[in-house]
Structures are given as C-alpha cells and as structure tokens.
Design a protein around this motif. Structure first.
Motif, mmCIF file in Angstrom:
data_model
loop_
_atom_site.group_PDB
_atom_site.id
_atom_site.type_symbol
_atom_site.label_atom_id
_atom_site.label_comp_id
_atom_site.label_asym_id
_atom_site.label_seq_id
_atom_site.Cartn_x
_atom_site.Cartn_y
_atom_site.Cartn_z
ATOM 1 N N ARG A 67 4.235 43.513 -41.714
ATOM 2 C CA ARG A 67 4.118 44.137 -40.163
ATOM 3 C C ARG A 67 3.403 41.997 -38.999
ATOM 4 N N ASP A 68 2.621 41.361 -39.913
ATOM 5 C CA ASP A 68 1.958 40.490 -38.969
ATOM 6 C C ASP A 68 2.895 39.883 -38.661
ATOM 7 N N ASN A 69 4.034 39.451 -39.070
ATOM 8 C CA ASN A 69 5.379 38.474 -38.589
ATOM 9 C C ASN A 69 6.808 38.867 -37.836
ATOM 10 N N PRO A 70 6.626 39.022 -36.765
ATOM 11 C CA PRO A 70 8.159 39.801 -36.895
ATOM 12 C C PRO A 70 8.373 38.390 -35.769
ATOM 13 N N TYR A 86 12.436 41.975 -35.210
ATOM 14 C CA TYR A 86 12.542 42.448 -37.066
ATOM 15 C C TYR A 86 11.714 41.870 -37.412
ATOM 16 N N TRP A 87 11.281 43.342 -38.182
ATOM 17 C CA TRP A 87 9.834 42.256 -39.178
ATOM 18 C C TRP A 87 10.680 42.295 -40.622
ATOM 19 N N LEU A 88 10.298 41.335 -42.004
ATOM 20 C CA LEU A 88 10.337 41.187 -42.843
ATOM 21 C C LEU A 88 10.048 42.612 -43.741
ATOM 22 N N ALA A 89 11.042 42.965 -44.462
ATOM 23 C CA ALA A 89 10.418 44.005 -45.781
ATOM 24 C C ALA A 89 11.395 43.432 -47.011
ATOM 25 N N MET A 127 16.216 32.907 -37.864
ATOM 26 C CA MET A 127 14.353 33.672 -38.326
ATOM 27 C C MET A 127 15.217 33.898 -40.226
ATOM 28 N N ILE A 128 15.868 34.037 -40.407
ATOM 29 C CA ILE A 128 16.165 34.102 -41.535
ATOM 30 C C ILE A 128 15.572 32.721 -42.897
ATOM 31 N N GLU A 129 15.585 31.288 -42.631
ATOM 32 C CA GLU A 129 14.648 30.918 -43.063
ATOM 33 C C GLU A 129 13.248 31.069 -42.478
ATOM 34 N N LYS A 133 10.335 31.154 -45.559
ATOM 35 C CA LYS A 133 9.252 30.737 -45.893
ATOM 36 C C LYS A 133 8.147 31.594 -46.126
ATOM 37 N N LEU A 134 8.392 32.275 -45.093
ATOM 38 C CA LEU A 134 7.271 33.253 -45.058
ATOM 39 C C LEU A 134 7.248 34.144 -46.987
#
Length: 138
Positions: A67-70, A86-89, A127-129, A133-134
C-alpha cells in the motif's frame, strides 16, 4: 473533473520468475491492462481496487498488498481526463487462476518485458518498470 479508476498490478512468482497478470478488455479498443475499474460514488480508490479484484476471483486475503507505493497514471480518454491509481499486489498462491468477468475476454501471465510490450502505453510501461524495481527490493 477527471474520471477516477483504481486497481492492482498483480504479480506472482513461479519458481524464480516474476509474472504479471494482464486482462484484455471486452470493449472499446480491446486493450490489455491490470485489473481496474471506475470508482463508484462514495467509494474510495482502495475500496474500488479491492472490488474490481474480487470480480476476477481474488480476495484481499489472496494477496500481499504493497500500500505504501501506489502509482498514479493521468491520461485522456476520448479527450476527457482520467486518473488511475494502482497498487502492487502479490498473489500468495501462484496457481490460483482468475475468473474472467464479462468485462474481459482473455488473461495472460507475462514476464515484465512481455507485459510492457502488450500494454503498449508508455505510462503503463513505466509503472510496470517501477513496480518491478519494488519487487526486486523487497
């Protein structure tokens, strides 16, 4: 006022590979994107992302949500502004497949580069890139 949408960039780990879920829209230009949908009145962005993901058979407990890096995308659709957050999940069970709603015609799990090629739009590719990295940093 810009239309708002929200969703998750869902990834899974299959052995040492990271794969991204993309869905093909059943309308308009039949574009490929991560699960997302329009924010309903009275709904916040994150609730929208969860609702849209449930439509593809994934529940909050199926995912590890970062949740910290939308990532926020701003673009125009038919000349009107649109904002998508978008959030990463991460999918906890990499073998759990989504169920297509009537809003989509196909699903694909793809490598980072193949996902970037399929989405086509530079902001979506960036965004995908950034999310990749995250993933590599956690």
């Amino acid at each position: 006022m810009a239309k708002r949408a929200a969703g998750f960039v869902i990834f899974r780990r299959i052995e040492e590979q990271i794969q991204y879920l993309l869905l093909r829209a059943s309308y308009a230009d039949f574009h490929w994107s991560s699960p997302k949908g329009h924010v309903d009145p009275g709904e916040d962005d994150f609730t929208t992302a969860l609702r849209e993901t449930r439509e593809e058979r994934y529940l909050e407990e199926d995912l590890i949500i970062y949740r910290d890096n939308p990532q926020i995308l701003n673009y125009n659709v038919k000349g009107k502004p649109k904002v998508v957050i978008y959030w990463l999940a991460q999918l906890k069970d990499p073998n759990k497949e989504p169920t297509l709603s009537d809003e989509h015609t196909e699903i694909k799990w793809l490598s980072k580069d193949a996902a970037k090629d399929l989405v086509g739009h530079k902001d979506n590719q960036d965004m995908i890139e950034e999310f990749h990295k995250l993933i590599l940093s956690v």
